[in-house]
Design a protein around this motif. Structure first.
Motif, mmCIF file in Angstrom:
data_model
loop_
_atom_site.group_PDB
_atom_site.id
_atom_site.type_symbol
_atom_site.label_atom_id
_atom_site.label_comp_id
_atom_site.label_asym_id
_atom_site.label_seq_id
_atom_site.Cartn_x
_atom_site.Cartn_y
_atom_site.Cartn_z
ATOM 1 N N GLU A 43 0.824 -1.205 0.000
ATOM 2 C CA GLU A 43 0.000 0.000 0.000
ATOM 3 C C GLU A 43 0.863 1.262 0.000
ATOM 4 N N TYR A 44 1.984 1.177 0.685
ATOM 5 C CA TYR A 44 2.894 2.317 0.812
ATOM 6 C C TYR A 44 4.300 1.812 0.503
ATOM 7 N N PHE A 45 4.877 2.308 -0.575
ATOM 8 C CA PHE A 45 6.251 1.953 -0.950
ATOM 9 C C PHE A 45 6.843 3.219 -1.545
ATOM 10 N N PHE A 83 -1.724 0.106 10.659
ATOM 11 C CA PHE A 83 -0.815 0.240 9.517
ATOM 12 C C PHE A 83 0.564 -0.205 9.976
ATOM 13 N N TYR A 84 1.155 -1.145 9.238
ATOM 14 C CA TYR A 84 2.398 -1.781 9.648
ATOM 15 C C TYR A 84 3.564 -1.323 8.775
ATOM 16 N N ILE A 85 4.600 -0.809 9.417
ATOM 17 C CA ILE A 85 5.819 -0.444 8.704
ATOM 18 C C ILE A 85 6.707 -1.686 8.638
ATOM 19 N N ASP A 86 6.836 -2.248 7.465
ATOM 20 C CA ASP A 86 7.633 -3.467 7.319
ATOM 21 C C ASP A 86 9.121 -3.179 7.423
ATOM 22 N N ALA A 105 7.289 10.755 9.633
ATOM 23 C CA ALA A 105 6.270 11.794 9.556
ATOM 24 C C ALA A 105 5.427 11.630 8.293
ATOM 25 N N ASP A 106 6.074 11.278 7.184
ATOM 26 C CA ASP A 106 5.353 11.071 5.928
ATOM 27 C C ASP A 106 4.423 9.872 6.049
ATOM 28 N N ALA A 107 4.932 8.761 6.622
ATOM 29 C CA ALA A 107 4.110 7.562 6.782
ATOM 30 C C ALA A 107 2.943 7.822 7.726
ATOM 31 N N GLN A 108 3.188 8.571 8.801
ATOM 32 C CA GLN A 108 2.105 8.860 9.735
ATOM 33 C C GLN A 108 1.040 9.727 9.084
ATOM 34 N N SER A 109 1.453 10.692 8.275
ATOM 35 C CA SER A 109 0.472 11.566 7.629
ATOM 36 C C SER A 109 -0.424 10.765 6.690
ATOM 37 N N TYR A 110 0.119 9.682 6.140
ATOM 38 C CA TYR A 110 -0.696 8.787 5.317
ATOM 39 C C TYR A 110 -1.589 7.913 6.199
ATOM 40 N N ALA A 111 -0.991 7.286 7.231
ATOM 41 C CA ALA A 111 -1.700 6.285 8.017
ATOM 42 C C ALA A 111 -2.808 6.873 8.876
ATOM 43 N N GLU A 112 -2.597 8.052 9.461
ATOM 44 C CA GLU A 112 -3.552 8.570 10.438
ATOM 45 C C GLU A 112 -4.899 8.923 9.821
ATOM 46 N N LEU A 113 -4.978 9.003 8.495
ATOM 47 C CA LEU A 113 -6.251 9.240 7.823
ATOM 48 C C LEU A 113 -7.023 7.949 7.608
ATOM 49 N N ARG A 114 -6.356 6.804 7.812
ATOM 50 C CA ARG A 114 -6.936 5.521 7.430
ATOM 51 C C ARG A 114 -6.892 4.446 8.509
ATOM 52 N N TRP A 186 -2.930 16.780 -1.643
ATOM 53 C CA TRP A 186 -1.999 16.413 -0.569
ATOM 54 C C TRP A 186 -2.353 15.088 0.084
ATOM 55 N N LEU A 187 -3.537 14.550 -0.228
ATOM 56 C CA LEU A 187 -3.916 13.251 0.315
ATOM 57 C C LEU A 187 -3.344 12.157 -0.581
ATOM 58 N N ILE A 188 -2.370 11.428 -0.054
ATOM 59 C CA ILE A 188 -1.722 10.390 -0.852
ATOM 60 C C ILE A 188 -2.713 9.266 -1.099
ATOM 61 N N VAL A 189 -2.976 8.962 -2.360
ATOM 62 C CA VAL A 189 -3.854 7.847 -2.695
ATOM 63 C C VAL A 189 -3.064 6.545 -2.571
ATOM 64 N N PRO A 190 -3.638 5.505 -1.946
ATOM 65 C CA PRO A 190 -2.906 4.236 -1.845
ATOM 66 C C PRO A 190 -2.426 3.739 -3.201
ATOM 67 N N ARG A 191 -1.213 3.248 -3.248
ATOM 68 C CA ARG A 191 -0.634 2.751 -4.497
ATOM 69 C C ARG A 191 -1.518 1.679 -5.121
ATOM 70 N N THR A 192 -2.046 0.774 -4.296
ATOM 71 C CA THR A 192 -2.838 -0.323 -4.830
ATOM 72 C C THR A 192 -4.167 0.158 -5.394
ATOM 73 N N ALA A 193 -4.656 1.321 -4.926
ATOM 74 C CA ALA A 193 -5.879 1.878 -5.485
ATOM 75 C C ALA A 193 -5.605 2.556 -6.819
ATOM 76 N N ARG A 194 -4.412 3.123 -6.953
ATOM 77 C CA ARG A 194 -4.061 3.798 -8.198
ATOM 78 C C ARG A 194 -3.707 2.807 -9.288
ATOM 79 N N THR A 195 -3.142 1.664 -8.878
ATOM 80 C CA THR A 195 -2.679 0.679 -9.855
ATOM 81 C C THR A 195 -3.220 -0.692 -9.474
#
Length: 204
Positions: A43-45, A83-86, A105-114, A186-195
């Motif tokens: 989801e996040y890479f 949300f798990y940081i591998d 901070a970038d990962a948290q800004s993504y995760a805290e919305l979801r 500014w809302l990062i769309v999940p990679r798997t949703a985009r592709t």
């Protein structure tokens, strides 16, 4: 120059693989097949770019992912939604320059919305001096993580401290927007949703 965060690109996977496998004992190595699995399903890479060069990368997955890590399963057995940081890897020449903290901070800004919680682990046996407090635990503690348990990884024999952080913004976002977040740049769309064609990868 500032740090730029963006989704990884396919042509960068060889560089990511080399960066991961040169990171030392705090990061588990992986091969091309497993890296490809992450590229197709995570989801996040994202990568960090500074001065036009790769400064690091981070991979994260949600609690419904088809992920076979024993540490991920540990969290799945105890927490319903997180949300798990591998892994996070910062190039050796960039360590100590704030890339890791900016990544979190970038990962948290993504995760805290979801997700209501952010999860990760620290390998306790990888400390340079086991008689001293682990600096990785200090880093995560300063970012708001707390230890919620430990486990001995069956596939490696490494002991890991399991860390969680409550994301206080999530309840308000959930109650206000549900799953329909505004269509803002500014809302990062999940990679798997985009592709969605990349969601069919198999584990390595």
């Amino acid at each position: 120059m500032s740090i730029v965060f963006r989704d990884v690109r396919e042509h960068e996977l060889d560089s990511v693989l080399a960066l991961n496998n040169a990171a030392g004992p705090t990061i588990l190595p992986f091969d091309q097949a497993r890296l490809r699995h992450f590229f197709e399903t995570a989801e996040y890479f994202r990568v960090a770019e500074r001065d036009g060069t790769l400064a690091g990368f981070m991979i994260g997955v949600g609690s419904d992912a088809a992920h076979d890590s024993s540490n991920y399963r540990w969290f799945r057995e105890r927490y319903p939604h997180f949300f798990y940081i591998d892994r996070i890897v910062v190039a050796s020449r960039r360590r100590g320059g704030g890339v890791g903290r900016a990544f979190y901070a970038d990962a948290q800004s993504y995760a805290e919305l979801r997700y209501p919680q952010l999860a990760c682990e620290v390998f306790l046996d990888a400390a340079a001096d086991p008689t001293l407090p682990d600096p990785a635990l200090l880093f995560h503690g300063s970012f708001g993580f707390r230890e919620v348990g430990q486990q001995l990884m069956p596939e490696t024999g490494l002991r890991a401290a399991m860390l969680m952080k409550d994301l206080c913004s999530y309840p308000w976002v959930r109650d206000t927007y549900g799953e329909a977040l505004p269509a803002e740049p500014w809302l990062i769309v999940p990679r798997t949703a985009r592709t969605p064609q990349r969601a069919t990868g198999t584990g390595a």
